[in-house]
Design a protein around this motif. Structure first.
Motif, PDB file in Angstrom:
ATOM      1  N   THR A   1      -2.771  57.637 -31.173  1.00  0.00           N
ATOM      2  CA  THR A   1      -3.021  58.974 -30.651  1.00  0.00           C
ATOM      3  C   THR A   1      -4.090  58.897 -29.567  1.00  0.00           C
ATOM      4  O   THR A   1      -4.968  58.035 -29.618  1.00  0.00           O
ATOM      5  CB  THR A   1      -3.503  59.935 -31.759  1.00  0.00           C
ATOM      6  N   ARG A   2      -4.012  59.794 -28.593  1.00  0.00           N
ATOM      7  CA  ARG A   2      -5.036  59.825 -27.549  1.00  0.00           C
ATOM      8  C   ARG A   2      -6.247  60.651 -27.964  1.00  0.00           C
ATOM      9  O   ARG A   2      -7.276  60.627 -27.298  1.00  0.00           O
ATOM     10  CB  ARG A   2      -4.452  60.416 -26.259  1.00  0.00           C
ATOM     11  N   PHE A   3      -6.114  61.379 -29.071  1.00  0.00           N
ATOM     12  CA  PHE A   3      -7.195  62.270 -29.500  1.00  0.00           C
ATOM     13  C   PHE A   3      -8.077  61.549 -30.512  1.00  0.00           C
ATOM     14  O   PHE A   3      -7.841  61.601 -31.724  1.00  0.00           O
ATOM     15  CB  PHE A   3      -6.614  63.551 -30.100  1.00  0.00           C
ATOM     16  N   THR A   4      -9.084  60.852 -30.031  1.00  0.00           N
ATOM     17  CA  THR A   4      -9.972  60.074 -30.891  1.00  0.00           C
ATOM     18  C   THR A   4     -11.419  60.214 -30.431  1.00  0.00           C
ATOM     19  O   THR A   4     -11.665  60.385 -29.225  1.00  0.00           O
ATOM     20  CB  THR A   4      -9.611  58.578 -30.868  1.00  0.00           C
ATOM     21  N   PRO A   5     -12.390  60.113 -31.336  1.00  0.00           N
ATOM     22  CA  PRO A   5     -13.793  60.099 -30.912  1.00  0.00           C
ATOM     23  C   PRO A   5     -14.099  58.939 -29.978  1.00  0.00           C
ATOM     24  O   PRO A   5     -14.809  59.099 -28.978  1.00  0.00           O
ATOM     25  CB  PRO A   5     -14.552  59.972 -32.239  1.00  0.00           C
TER      26      PRO A   5
ATOM     27  N   ASP B   1     -23.454  58.777 -37.286  1.00  0.00           N
ATOM     28  CA  ASP B   1     -22.671  57.709 -36.666  1.00  0.00           C
ATOM     29  C   ASP B   1     -21.628  58.224 -35.672  1.00  0.00           C
ATOM     30  O   ASP B   1     -20.901  57.437 -35.088  1.00  0.00           O
ATOM     31  CB  ASP B   1     -22.021  56.801 -37.715  1.00  0.00           C
ATOM     32  N   MET B   2     -21.574  59.535 -35.460  1.00  0.00           N
ATOM     33  CA  MET B   2     -20.698  60.066 -34.419  1.00  0.00           C
ATOM     34  C   MET B   2     -21.422  61.066 -33.524  1.00  0.00           C
ATOM     35  O   MET B   2     -21.358  60.964 -32.297  1.00  0.00           O
ATOM     36  CB  MET B   2     -19.460  60.733 -35.030  1.00  0.00           C
ATOM     37  N   LEU B   3     -22.143  62.027 -34.124  1.00  0.00           N
ATOM     38  CA  LEU B   3     -22.822  63.055 -33.349  1.00  0.00           C
ATOM     39  C   LEU B   3     -24.011  62.469 -32.602  1.00  0.00           C
ATOM     40  O   LEU B   3     -24.885  61.852 -33.206  1.00  0.00           O
ATOM     41  CB  LEU B   3     -23.290  64.179 -34.271  1.00  0.00           C
ATOM     42  N   SER B   4     -24.042  62.631 -31.294  1.00  0.00           N
ATOM     43  CA  SER B   4     -25.120  62.067 -30.484  1.00  0.00           C
ATOM     44  C   SER B   4     -25.242  62.854 -29.187  1.00  0.00           C
ATOM     45  O   SER B   4     -24.244  63.038 -28.472  1.00  0.00           O
ATOM     46  CB  SER B   4     -24.846  60.590 -30.166  1.00  0.00           C
ATOM     47  N   TRP B   5     -26.477  63.309 -28.884  1.00  0.00           N
ATOM     48  CA  TRP B   5     -26.709  63.977 -27.605  1.00  0.00           C
ATOM     49  C   TRP B   5     -26.517  63.013 -26.447  1.00  0.00           C
ATOM     50  O   TRP B   5     -26.251  63.420 -25.317  1.00  0.00           O
ATOM     51  CB  TRP B   5     -28.105  64.575 -27.568  1.00  0.00           C
ATOM     52  N   ARG B   6     -26.669  61.719 -26.705  1.00  0.00           N
ATOM     53  CA  ARG B   6     -26.502  60.724 -25.643  1.00  0.00           C
ATOM     54  C   ARG B   6     -25.018  60.464 -25.338  1.00  0.00           C
ATOM     55  O   ARG B   6     -24.701  59.888 -24.304  1.00  0.00           O
ATOM     56  CB  ARG B   6     -27.193  59.418 -26.042  1.00  0.00           C
ATOM     57  N   ASP B   7     -24.143  60.846 -26.253  1.00  0.00           N
ATOM     58  CA  ASP B   7     -22.712  60.609 -26.077  1.00  0.00           C
ATOM     59  C   ASP B   7     -21.934  61.757 -26.720  1.00  0.00           C
ATOM     60  O   ASP B   7     -21.182  61.564 -27.677  1.00  0.00           O
ATOM     61  CB  ASP B   7     -22.343  59.264 -26.718  1.00  0.00           C
ATOM     62  N   PRO B   8     -22.091  62.977 -26.203  1.00  0.00           N
ATOM     63  CA  PRO B   8     -21.579  64.154 -26.906  1.00  0.00           C
ATOM     64  C   PRO B   8     -20.062  64.287 -26.910  1.00  0.00           C
ATOM     65  O   PRO B   8     -19.505  64.941 -27.795  1.00  0.00           O
ATOM     66  CB  PRO B   8     -22.223  65.323 -26.139  1.00  0.00           C
ATOM     67  N   MET B   9     -19.371  63.672 -25.963  1.00  0.00           N
ATOM     68  CA  MET B   9     -17.935  63.869 -25.880  1.00  0.00           C
ATOM     69  C   MET B   9     -17.173  63.189 -27.019  1.00  0.00           C
ATOM     70  O   MET B   9     -16.010  63.522 -27.283  1.00  0.00           O
ATOM     71  CB  MET B   9     -17.414  63.371 -24.534  1.00  0.00           C
ATOM     72  N   ALA B  10     -17.823  62.251 -27.717  1.00  0.00           N
ATOM     73  CA  ALA B  10     -17.170  61.643 -28.882  1.00  0.00           C
ATOM     74  C   ALA B  10     -16.876  62.697 -29.939  1.00  0.00           C
ATOM     75  O   ALA B  10     -15.804  62.698 -30.570  1.00  0.00           O
ATOM     76  CB  ALA B  10     -18.044  60.528 -29.464  1.00  0.00           C
ATOM     77  N   ALA B  11     -17.822  63.628 -30.130  1.00  0.00           N
ATOM     78  CA  ALA B  11     -17.606  64.718 -31.081  1.00  0.00           C
ATOM     79  C   ALA B  11     -16.484  65.628 -30.615  1.00  0.00           C
ATOM     80  O   ALA B  11     -15.704  66.156 -31.431  1.00  0.00           O
ATOM     81  CB  ALA B  11     -18.894  65.510 -31.278  1.00  0.00           C
ATOM     82  N   ALA B  12     -16.372  65.823 -29.299  1.00  0.00           N
ATOM     83  CA  ALA B  12     -15.272  66.617 -28.772  1.00  0.00           C
ATOM     84  C   ALA B  12     -13.931  65.950 -29.070  1.00  0.00           C
ATOM     85  O   ALA B  12     -12.945  66.619 -29.419  1.00  0.00           O
ATOM     86  CB  ALA B  12     -15.441  66.813 -27.270  1.00  0.00           C
ATOM     87  N   GLY B  13     -13.891  64.625 -28.959  1.00  0.00           N
ATOM     88  CA  GLY B  13     -12.677  63.890 -29.300  1.00  0.00           C
ATOM     89  C   GLY B  13     -12.313  64.048 -30.761  1.00  0.00           C
ATOM     90  O   GLY B  13     -11.135  64.176 -31.123  1.00  0.00           O
ATOM     91  N   PHE B  14     -13.342  64.046 -31.623  1.00  0.00           N
ATOM     92  CA  PHE B  14     -13.100  64.267 -33.047  1.00  0.00           C
ATOM     93  C   PHE B  14     -12.535  65.667 -33.283  1.00  0.00           C
ATOM     94  O   PHE B  14     -11.594  65.852 -34.055  1.00  0.00           O
ATOM     95  CB  PHE B  14     -14.398  64.077 -33.836  1.00  0.00           C
TER      96      PHE B  14
ATOM     97  N   LEU C   1     -10.798  67.533 -31.227  1.00  0.00           N
ATOM     98  CA  LEU C   1      -9.421  67.583 -30.764  1.00  0.00           C
ATOM     99  C   LEU C   1      -8.482  66.901 -31.755  1.00  0.00           C
ATOM    100  O   LEU C   1      -7.363  67.369 -31.997  1.00  0.00           O
ATOM    101  CB  LEU C   1      -9.304  66.916 -29.398  1.00  0.00           C
ATOM    102  N   ALA C   2      -8.947  65.782 -32.347  1.00  0.00           N
ATOM    103  CA  ALA C   2      -8.131  65.081 -33.345  1.00  0.00           C
ATOM    104  C   ALA C   2      -7.897  65.965 -34.563  1.00  0.00           C
ATOM    105  O   ALA C   2      -6.789  66.022 -35.103  1.00  0.00           O
ATOM    106  CB  ALA C   2      -8.812  63.775 -33.758  1.00  0.00           C
ATOM    107  N   CYS C   3      -8.951  66.664 -34.998  1.00  0.00           N
ATOM    108  CA  CYS C   3      -8.814  67.564 -36.147  1.00  0.00           C
ATOM    109  C   CYS C   3      -7.828  68.685 -35.844  1.00  0.00           C
ATOM    110  O   CYS C   3      -7.000  69.058 -36.681  1.00  0.00           O
ATOM    111  CB  CYS C   3     -10.175  68.146 -36.526  1.00  0.00           C
ATOM    112  N   ALA C   4      -7.913  69.253 -34.634  1.00  0.00           N
ATOM    113  CA  ALA C   4      -7.008  70.339 -34.255  1.00  0.00           C
ATOM    114  C   ALA C   4      -5.569  69.846 -34.156  1.00  0.00           C
ATOM    115  O   ALA C   4      -4.628  70.519 -34.592  1.00  0.00           O
ATOM    116  CB  ALA C   4      -7.456  70.945 -32.932  1.00  0.00           C
TER     117      ALA C   4
END
Length: 390
Positions: free
Chosen positions: A35-39, A357-370, A372-375
């Motif tokens: 899937t393309r929807f990944t953290p 291990d996922m939420l990070s202000w330095r790399d916030p788009m990983a959470a957005a990927g998560f 999208l995967a949930c949705a």
């Protein structure tokens, strides 16, 4: 110029940890999943997202895709993160090597034995390590003998599985016979172990170079889990326990191991003794803790895959804590009703270093990927099971 890396299983948080580690060092890292929807794919450290067949459901297609990818990217370093992708990489060793792909993985036989929980127990017992009492009945007569042993409660386990999937608990002889036959009818014969009440869980991670030398070791304590009693950890803490790392290294050496693996122990609350439970012949989902504590397994693995020699890393920061808030620790709080009085707290640090291990202000788009995967896969039970692997 740094050689490019392919990190598989991008849906998993261990893959995100690996991509962040390598990408932060200027190494071009590509993340692959079905899937393309990944953290991982949405991390700022990911150089590109690759869409692959599903390694468990389409292993032949995945093998062909992996070989084709290696052909398109000469000198590619392969970092398979989960059991299915490790197994396919090993099976395709010759074709991949002919295409100049680089990787450090065990041979097929050590991988087979490490992935087999019964073979792991046998090897550990030969080294004098403590394990739960374990049986592998060959016929109805041996099953009846186990039923008459009064060793209940017992646990019926698949020899190949991750986390708590496929496990059945039985409390009497009649239930054992019924549950064992049902489990055996659905696939390869399972094994039977004496039940150990939930106790402290400890894990030792080991990296072995191509010559069989120890390259790195790390030990952690599992603090919280989801599901609460038998599930994968949602909070972990780095601890000093070199004797456990030594046992893990000895067990893997007996198997002829190369590359990365993690061994798991549980303390039996009845006698206070640690019992080896299994080997994970791959990366583990709480990889972020080891990296944050100073043992950068993905980078060391990358260098070893390129044929470099590394100085062994066996010391690290003690007391470091990582948490998987989404979805693990949050679901634990919902399922148990335990929201307050937690150490560390569900939110915040509570006076000691805690990193998600996922939420990070330095790399916030990983959470957005998560998100999208949930949705996208909210009703896909298979995707949710994958996220809750150890």
């Amino acid at each position: 110029m740094n050689a490019p890396v392919l990190v598989t299983d991008a849906l998993l948080r261990k893959s995100l940890a690996a991509v962040r580690s390598l990408g932060a060092k200027g190494i071009p890292v590509y993340a692959a999943d079905s899937t393309r929807f990944t953290p991982t794919g949405f991390s700022k450290h990911c150089a590109g997202r690759l869409l692959s067949p599903h390694p468990s459901e389409q292993p032949e297609d995945y093998a062909a895709w992996l070989v084709e990818t290696a052909a398109r990217m000469p000198g590619l370093v392969l970092l398979p993160m989960d059991e299915a992708t490790v197994g396919i990489t090993i099976a395709e060793r010759e074709r991949l090597a002919a295409l100049s792909a680089r990787f450090l993985q065990p041979d097929a036989e050590p991988f087979r034995r490490a992935a087999d929980k019964y073979e792991t127990v046998r090897a550990a017992r030969e080294l004098g390590m403590e394990t739960p009492f374990t049986w592998m009945p060959q016929d109805e007569k041996e099953l009846a003998a186990i039923a008459a042993s009064e060793a209940f409660p017992l646990v019926i386990k698949p020899r190949h599985s991750s986390g708590s999937r496929g496990i059945r608990f039985v409390h009497n002889a009649e239930a054992l016979g019924t549950a064992y036959r049902e489990a055996a009818a659905g696939g390869p014969p399972p094994m039977i172990q004496q039940y150990i009440p939930p106790g402290e869980r400890l894990d030792a991670a080991i990296l072995v170079d191509a010559q069989g030398r120890l390259a790195a070791s790390f030990v952690q304590r599992e603090v919280r889990h989801y599901p609460a009693d038998i599930g994968p950890s949602t909070v972990q803490e780095s601890i000093a326990m070199p004797e456990l790392a030594e046992q893990a290294a000895a067990l893997l050496a007996k198997l002829g191991w190369r590359g990365i693996a993690e061994a798991e122990w549980m303390r039996d609350p009845r006698d206070g003794r640690l019992k080896l439970m299994e080997i994970n012949p791959r990366y583990w989902n709480s990889l972020h803790l080891a990296i944050q504590s100073g043992v950068d397994f993905p980078y060391l693995h990358y260098r070893l895959s390129l044929g470099e020699r590394v100085e062994p890393v066996t010391s690290y920061r003690i007391g470091q804590v990582t948490r998987n808030l989404l979805p693990g620790d949050l679901l634990r709080a919902i399922s148990t009703g335990a929201w307050r009085g937690l150490d560390p707290p569900l939110l915040g640090k509570g006076g000691r270093p805690v990193e998600d291990d996922m939420l990070s202000w330095r790399d916030p788009m990983a959470a957005a990927g998560f998100g999208l995967a949930c949705a996208r896969y909210a009703l896909d039970a298979g995707m949710w099971r994958k996220m809750f692997k150890r």
